[in-house]
Motif scaffolding. Structure first.
Motif, mmCIF file in Angstrom:
data_model
loop_
_atom_site.group_PDB
_atom_site.id
_atom_site.type_symbol
_atom_site.label_atom_id
_atom_site.label_comp_id
_atom_site.label_asym_id
_atom_site.label_seq_id
_atom_site.Cartn_x
_atom_site.Cartn_y
_atom_site.Cartn_z
ATOM 1 N N ALA A 193 6.583 2.224 4.646
ATOM 2 C CA ALA A 193 5.593 2.271 5.727
ATOM 3 C C ALA A 193 6.174 2.946 6.967
ATOM 4 C CB ALA A 193 5.117 0.858 6.052
ATOM 5 N N GLU A 194 7.413 2.614 7.288
ATOM 6 C CA GLU A 194 8.066 3.231 8.440
ATOM 7 C C GLU A 194 8.293 4.719 8.196
ATOM 8 O OE1 GLU A 194 12.454 2.751 9.568
ATOM 9 O OE2 GLU A 194 11.425 1.264 10.798
ATOM 10 N N TRP A 195 8.678 5.070 6.987
ATOM 11 C CA TRP A 195 8.888 6.477 6.615
ATOM 12 C C TRP A 195 7.581 7.255 6.727
ATOM 13 C CZ3 TRP A 195 8.809 8.621 1.083
ATOM 14 C CH2 TRP A 195 9.334 9.921 1.035
ATOM 15 N N SER A 196 6.484 6.640 6.284
ATOM 16 C CA SER A 196 5.178 7.288 6.354
ATOM 17 C C SER A 196 4.777 7.577 7.787
ATOM 18 C CB SER A 196 4.135 6.389 5.683
ATOM 19 O OG SER A 196 2.836 6.923 5.819
ATOM 20 N N ALA A 197 5.100 6.645 8.697
ATOM 21 C CA ALA A 197 4.694 6.794 10.093
ATOM 22 C C ALA A 197 5.632 7.694 10.891
ATOM 23 C CB ALA A 197 4.609 5.422 10.749
ATOM 24 N N ALA A 198 6.937 7.551 10.650
ATOM 25 C CA ALA A 198 7.924 8.234 11.490
ATOM 26 C C ALA A 198 8.426 9.549 10.910
ATOM 27 C CB ALA A 198 9.118 7.298 11.734
ATOM 28 N N GLY A 199 8.286 9.720 9.598
ATOM 29 C CA GLY A 199 8.786 10.936 8.975
ATOM 30 C C GLY A 199 10.286 10.879 8.748
ATOM 31 N N GLY A 200 10.881 12.034 8.549
ATOM 32 C CA GLY A 200 12.297 12.106 8.242
ATOM 33 C C GLY A 200 12.514 12.393 6.770
ATOM 34 N N PRO A 201 13.720 12.827 6.398
ATOM 35 C CA PRO A 201 13.973 13.205 5.005
ATOM 36 C C PRO A 201 13.996 12.028 4.047
ATOM 37 C CG PRO A 201 15.993 13.314 6.295
ATOM 38 C CD PRO A 201 14.887 13.074 7.263
ATOM 39 N N LEU A 202 14.398 10.837 4.522
ATOM 40 C CA LEU A 202 14.540 9.671 3.661
ATOM 41 C C LEU A 202 14.063 8.417 4.398
ATOM 42 C CD1 LEU A 202 18.146 10.248 2.234
ATOM 43 C CD2 LEU A 202 16.001 10.480 0.941
ATOM 44 N N PRO A 203 13.622 7.405 3.655
ATOM 45 C CA PRO A 203 13.327 6.123 4.301
ATOM 46 C C PRO A 203 14.612 5.490 4.824
ATOM 47 C CG PRO A 203 12.338 6.252 2.091
ATOM 48 C CD PRO A 203 13.293 7.402 2.212
ATOM 49 N N PRO A 218 0.795 -1.239 0.000
ATOM 50 C CA PRO A 218 0.000 0.000 0.000
ATOM 51 C C PRO A 218 0.821 1.280 0.000
ATOM 52 C CG PRO A 218 -0.079 -1.070 2.143
ATOM 53 C CD PRO A 218 0.574 -2.041 1.210
ATOM 54 N N HIS A 219 2.128 1.201 0.315
ATOM 55 C CA HIS A 219 2.959 2.400 0.321
ATOM 56 C C HIS A 219 3.830 2.514 -0.929
ATOM 57 C CE1 HIS A 219 1.944 1.690 4.588
ATOM 58 N NE2 HIS A 219 1.903 2.998 4.655
ATOM 59 N N LEU A 220 3.556 1.644 -1.905
ATOM 60 C CA LEU A 220 4.247 1.712 -3.185
ATOM 61 C C LEU A 220 3.220 1.993 -4.271
ATOM 62 C CD1 LEU A 220 6.553 -1.476 -3.019
ATOM 63 C CD2 LEU A 220 6.968 0.790 -2.043
ATOM 64 N N ARG A 221 3.583 2.847 -5.215
ATOM 65 C CA ARG A 221 2.742 3.078 -6.390
ATOM 66 C C ARG A 221 3.534 2.667 -7.623
ATOM 67 N NH1 ARG A 221 1.859 7.364 -9.989
ATOM 68 N NH2 ARG A 221 3.045 8.874 -8.739
ATOM 69 N N PHE A 222 2.901 1.926 -8.499
ATOM 70 C CA PHE A 222 3.583 1.379 -9.670
ATOM 71 C C PHE A 222 3.081 2.077 -10.929
ATOM 72 C CE2 PHE A 222 3.711 -1.790 -6.408
ATOM 73 C CZ PHE A 222 4.871 -2.535 -6.601
ATOM 74 N N SER A 282 7.558 12.574 -1.703
ATOM 75 C CA SER A 282 7.647 13.110 -0.344
ATOM 76 C C SER A 282 6.317 13.633 0.164
ATOM 77 C CB SER A 282 8.706 14.217 -0.282
ATOM 78 O OG SER A 282 9.974 13.694 -0.597
ATOM 79 N N SER A 283 5.451 14.119 -0.734
ATOM 80 C CA SER A 283 4.171 14.668 -0.293
ATOM 81 C C SER A 283 3.265 13.579 0.282
ATOM 82 C CB SER A 283 3.466 15.372 -1.450
ATOM 83 O OG SER A 283 3.170 14.454 -2.494
ATOM 84 N N ARG A 284 3.411 12.358 -0.216
ATOM 85 C CA ARG A 284 2.585 11.247 0.252
ATOM 86 C C ARG A 284 3.353 10.268 1.136
ATOM 87 N NH1 ARG A 284 -0.335 9.530 -5.461
ATOM 88 N NH2 ARG A 284 -1.394 11.512 -5.868
ATOM 89 N N ARG A 285 4.639 10.491 1.303
ATOM 90 C CA ARG A 285 5.492 9.533 2.016
ATOM 91 C C ARG A 285 5.328 8.137 1.412
ATOM 92 N NH1 ARG A 285 9.163 12.103 5.428
ATOM 93 N NH2 ARG A 285 8.157 13.948 6.279
ATOM 94 N N ALA A 286 5.497 8.058 0.107
ATOM 95 C CA ALA A 286 5.355 6.805 -0.622
ATOM 96 C C ALA A 286 6.476 6.704 -1.641
ATOM 97 C CB ALA A 286 3.997 6.731 -1.314
ATOM 98 N N LEU A 287 6.653 5.505 -2.201
ATOM 99 C CA LEU A 287 7.634 5.263 -3.243
ATOM 100 C C LEU A 287 6.900 4.967 -4.545
ATOM 101 C CD1 LEU A 287 10.100 2.867 -1.349
ATOM 102 C CD2 LEU A 287 10.108 5.369 -1.416
ATOM 103 N N VAL A 288 7.433 5.489 -5.634
ATOM 104 C CA VAL A 288 6.843 5.247 -6.958
ATOM 105 C C VAL A 288 7.813 4.382 -7.750
ATOM 106 C CG1 VAL A 288 5.804 6.284 -9.003
ATOM 107 C CG2 VAL A 288 5.776 7.538 -6.821
ATOM 108 N N ILE A 289 7.324 3.241 -8.222
ATOM 109 C CA ILE A 289 8.141 2.276 -8.955
ATOM 110 C C ILE A 289 7.916 2.471 -10.448
ATOM 111 C CG2 ILE A 289 8.770 -0.144 -9.226
ATOM 112 C CD1 ILE A 289 9.033 0.917 -6.344
ATOM 113 N N ALA A 290 9.017 2.672 -11.196
ATOM 114 C CA ALA A 290 8.883 2.946 -12.635
ATOM 115 C C ALA A 290 9.414 1.831 -13.512
ATOM 116 C CB ALA A 290 9.627 4.241 -12.990
ATOM 117 N N TYR A 291 10.345 1.026 -13.007
ATOM 118 C CA TYR A 291 10.994 0.034 -13.873
ATOM 119 C C TYR A 291 11.477 -1.135 -13.030
ATOM 120 C CZ TYR A 291 14.552 -2.155 -16.831
ATOM 121 O OH TYR A 291 15.310 -3.057 -17.540
#
Length: 307
Positions: free
Chosen positions: A233-243, A198-202, A292-301
């Motif tokens: 998921a941890e980045w979404s909950a805890a914040g911070g500049p990077l996962p 749920p925290h990845l967008r493809f 960063s706006s959604r605290r999610a990762l986008v997978i492109a390839y």
């Protein structure tokens, strides 16, 4: 098959509690359900009978609680989660003939069903004795002896359990990885992506990438995606500049960045996906970017190293 969240009937039967305490426990249960769904969207609630007919404390009426408008949102959410289950009620494990379960010497049907189905048991937070992320069980089964006699035999077992939102977070990685064993083809992985990750967008183009993967690479890709989901998921909950990455994730060199531009389906914009994780066999690469706006990762390839 959804991940089943099975309510432990021992956590509310014959418990002496005030109306306000029971009401508060039900609202906390909703918080636990919501947190579980943040980690996997295909979760479903199983209870021993229709929710408003659950046998609570003698002086507590679930129908009265349900009729109170202040509980409308909580009731709606519980019902919606229960409606997602493939069956409507817990079956007594002793009647199932496969096994009978006990906790602390008491028959424990809900905990047993959670164990049998590989699910997560939940308890209403009314008594501190349920405040554990794993609960021990005794599993009683019929076994045949060397002499050919059939006897009852007890064995030790345990079931994953959540009493609080913190317990759900403690099971986060398992909730993701437990779904992966049933994904045996690229199509399975693609179809389950929103439920399991749920925290990845493809990007839509990744579907074709997956079908082009050699069969020997699928398990490695699933494992890498599970690690990325956990980090996101941890980045979404805890914040911070990077996962906090679970495995090596690095940007491509400046000379290779021109290869890492892809068109984002959401808005048609070309964006740089120069971050990449690695997988084997061969020089496998999984290209992504941070949203960063959604605290999610986008997978492109997903495929061999770009050339």
């Amino acid at each position: 098959m959804p991940l089943l969240l099975v309510l432990n009937e021992l956590s509310y039967r014959e418990v002496k509690a005030r109306y306000d305490d029971l009401s508060d426990a039900l609202h906390k249960l909703v918080s636990v359900l919501r947190q579980a769904r943040r980690h996997r969207t295909d979760v479903a609630l199983v209870t021993e009978r229709q929710f408003i007919d659950l046998p609570m404390s003698d002086d507590f009426s679930l129908r009265k609680w349900a009729a109170d408008g202040r509980n409308a949102d909580a009731l709606r959410y519980i019902r919606s989660m229960r409606n997602r289950a493939p069956f409507r009620a817990v079956v007594t494990t002793s009647a199932d003939s496969e096994a009978e379960y006990f906790h602390a010497g008491v028959p424990a049907d809900g905990l047993g069903v959670a164990h049998l189905m590989g699910g997560l048991a939940l308890s209403l937070p009314l008594e501190a004795k349920w405040d554990h992320g794993v609960l021990p069980l005794v599993q009683r089964t019929l076994r045949e002896t060397a002499a050919g006699d059939v006897v009852l035999a007890d064995g030790e077992a345990s079931v994953r359990h959540a009493f609080s939102v913190g317990h759900v977070d403690g099971h986060r990685e398992w909730m993701c990885t437990s779904a992966l064993t049933g994904l045996i083809s690229p199509g399975d992985l693609w179809d389950a992506r929103e439920d399991v990750f749920p925290h990845l967008r493809f990007l839509a183009r990744v579907a074709d990438d997956l079908h082009k993967l050699p069969a020997t690479a699928l398990d490695a890709v699933k494992a890498r995606l599970a690690e990325l989901e956990s980090a996101a998921a941890e980045w979404s909950a805890a914040g911070g500049p990077l996962p906090s990455w679970r495995s090596k994730v690095t940007p491509d060199s400046d000379s290779r960045k021109p290869l890492c531009w892809f068109t984002d389906d959401e808005d048609g914009e070309r964006r740089l996906f120069d971050l990449h994780a690695r997988f084997t066999p061969g020089p496998g690469r999984l290209h992504l970017r941070l949203d960063s706006s959604r605290r999610a990762l986008v997978i492109a390839y997903i495929g061999r190293k770009l050339v």
